[in-house]
Design an enzyme around this catalytic site. Structure first.
Site, mmCIF file in Angstrom:
data_model
loop_
_atom_site.group_PDB
_atom_site.id
_atom_site.type_symbol
_atom_site.label_atom_id
_atom_site.label_comp_id
_atom_site.label_asym_id
_atom_site.label_seq_id
_atom_site.Cartn_x
_atom_site.Cartn_y
_atom_site.Cartn_z
ATOM 1 N N ASN A 91 21.982 -6.482 16.310
ATOM 2 C CA ASN A 91 22.196 -7.815 15.732
ATOM 3 C C ASN A 91 21.635 -8.901 16.664
ATOM 4 O O ASN A 91 20.841 -8.607 17.548
ATOM 5 C CB ASN A 91 23.673 -8.020 15.385
ATOM 6 N N ARG A 92 22.062 -10.149 16.471
ATOM 7 C CA ARG A 92 21.360 -11.282 17.064
ATOM 8 C C ARG A 92 21.979 -11.776 18.374
ATOM 9 O O ARG A 92 23.199 -11.750 18.535
ATOM 10 C CB ARG A 92 21.322 -12.434 16.055
ATOM 11 N N HIS A 121 18.408 -6.778 17.447
ATOM 12 C CA HIS A 121 18.339 -5.309 17.553
ATOM 13 C C HIS A 121 17.742 -4.814 18.869
ATOM 14 O O HIS A 121 16.940 -3.870 18.889
ATOM 15 C CB HIS A 121 17.601 -4.746 16.346
ATOM 16 N N HIS A 197 22.127 2.050 11.385
ATOM 17 C CA HIS A 197 21.546 1.176 10.369
ATOM 18 C C HIS A 197 21.116 1.939 9.109
ATOM 19 O O HIS A 197 20.048 1.683 8.544
ATOM 20 C CB HIS A 197 20.355 0.425 10.973
ATOM 21 N N GLU A 327 27.262 -1.731 8.406
ATOM 22 C CA GLU A 327 27.037 -1.412 9.819
ATOM 23 C C GLU A 327 28.250 -1.802 10.640
ATOM 24 O O GLU A 327 28.459 -2.982 10.923
ATOM 25 C CB GLU A 327 25.815 -2.187 10.326
#
Ligand SMILES: *[C@@H]1O[C@H](CO)[C@@H](O)[C@H](O)[C@H]1NC(C)=O
Ligand SMILES: *[C@@H]1O[C@H](CO)[C@@H](O)[C@H](O)[C@H]1NC(C)=O
Ligand SMILES: *[C@@H]1O[C@H](CO)[C@@H](O)[C@H](O)[C@H]1NC(C)=O
Ligand SMILES: *[C@@H]1O[C@H](CO)[C@@H](O)[C@H](O)[C@H]1NC(C)=O
Length: 370
Positions: A91-92, A121, A197, A327
């Site tokens: 994620n970010r 990621h 994922h 996820e």
């Protein structure tokens, strides 16, 4: 002439030491199968990725419910992360940086709506983009299982310290897939968020839109995001919004109220750190049901909004909303939000993330009994 030979050699050395494909047996992309009764699945050492999962529908007919590229080679060049184990931090991360114990760490930026000034990621070459080792592999029997491991080096994509990550897939009980992700920091504190994922389509990987599948998500809040889809640090109750899946609703019931679809982290209800039910997905055509249990605090619900003409197995072209991702994870950008559950792993405090997918079937929800 000499120079170019040397540079080719150096380049090959670099590629092999950095986990990329080369000629040696250990570093080849390989496919492994696990099989238990009717259920079978394939995984690859590229990104420790789940490639397929075959399960019976309500009539006993087998179907493959995860999306996969047409060719294994597409995994090395494409960016959907189909089934991959994403890391070091999935994620970010806002601004591609964070501060830990007084030191600012700068990451490889690879994400942003207009300017790529954040990280997603794990960076440009995350754990999904490398070959993992196989530690243990048992194809059949009572507990078919495979464990992959990856040694991430100090400074990889900007992250501090050496880290050994493992991902174990196990076929358990009746129609259950267990997934355990662990990580051990060898010398420095580092954030870790490993995420599987998989793109699911309970109807069949090539059956098109999942907008008719029913979803229930046991999260009463989401982590609010800005226009870059990065958390602001606030929490928003889902009640009365299109994000409310506290009762089962079809994915498509309110998706038109969103820009492109769902791509948001749910704060899972239930006890912190304990195994809990995160989501139930039901496809009423095939009758397949998937229940997701996890010890993780969050879950990203993503409706594959950016798929477009992606060539999948058998030559099918996958489009937006042809799959959904559930996820289980830590909250995005946790490392920049002291009010989020900590993702910091130290040599004394390893990482442990356990998720179980329980599959079953039920007859049509329309009341027709079979
Ligand atoms: C990244 O760039 C965008 C677009 O210019 C800007 O709005 C945003 O504030 C920047 N983010 C950071 C963390 O610098
Ligand atoms: C932070 O730094 C101090 C002093 O160097 C050290 O004792 C401590 O273990 C560090 N904490 C983490 C989480 O790395
Ligand atoms: C993979 O990406 C390349 C370049 O971005 C694109 O040309 C190709 O069609 C993609 N392959 C698949 C299977 O989507
Ligand atoms: C599935 O659900 C839809 C809408 O909820 C309904 O119209 C349809 O009849 C159902 N199909 C089956 C096979 O139950």
């Amino acid at each position: 002439m000499k120079m170019s030979k040397i540079s080719v050699l150096l380049c090959l050395l670099f590629l092999s030491s950095s986990g990329f494909v080369n000629g040696s047996d250990e570093k080849k992309i390989r496919i492994y199968e696990l099989k238990k009764g009717d259920v079978s699945m394939k995984v690859t050492n590229w990104g420790a990725s789940l490639l397929s999962l075959l399960l019976p529908d309500k009539n006993g007919k087998l179907g493959d419910i995860v999306l996969e590229y047409y060719s294994i080679k597409d995994y090395t060049t494409n960016t959907t992360n189909f089934g991959a184990t994403v890391g070091r931090v999935a994620n970010r991360i806002r601004g591609a940086q964070f501060m830990l114990n007084g030191t600012v760490y700068k990451l490889v930026p690879n994400y942003g709506k207009t300017v790529k000034n954040s990280t997603i990621h794990g960076g440009a070459r995350g754990f999904a983009d490398v070959i993992w080792n196989v530690e243990r592999y048992q194809r059949e029997g009572n507990r078919p299982t495979i464990t992959f491991s990856y040694h991430s080096f100090d400074g990889e994509q900007g992250f501090p310290g050496d880290l050994i990550a493992t991902a174990t897939y196990t076929l358990l009980g009746k129609n259950q897939l267990g997934l355990t992700m662990k990580a051990r920091a060898l010398n420095k504190a580092t954030p870790v968020n490993l995420v599987n994922h998989a793109y699911w389509n309970l109807g069949n990987h090539n059956s098109g839109y999942i907008l008719g599948e029913d979803v229930q998500i046991f999260g009463s809040q989401i982590t609010a995001v800005d226009s870059e889809n990065i958390p602001t640090g606030e929490f928003t109750p889902v009640k009365g919004t299109p994000y409310d899946f506290l009762e089962p609703r079809t994915v498509g019931s309110r998706i038109n109220q969103l820009a492109t679809g769902y791509d948001i982290n749910y704060v899972l209800d239930g006890e912190k750190g304990k195994m809990k039910l995160a989501a139930i997905v039901h496809d009423n055509k095939s009758g397949r049901v998937m229940k997701v249990f996890t010890n993780a605090p969050g879950m990203q619900f993503y409706t594959a909004n950016s798929l477009k003409d992606v060539k999948g197995k058998g030559g099918v072209l996958y489009q937006a909303h042809d799959a959904l991702c559930v996820e289980t994870q830590a909250f995005p950008d946790s490392v920049n939000h002291p009010n989020f559950p900590s993702t910091i792993v130290t040599p004394d405090k390893p990482y442990y993330h356990h998720t179980i997918f329980k599959f079953s079937t039920k007859p049509c929800s329309s009341g027709v009994s079979t």
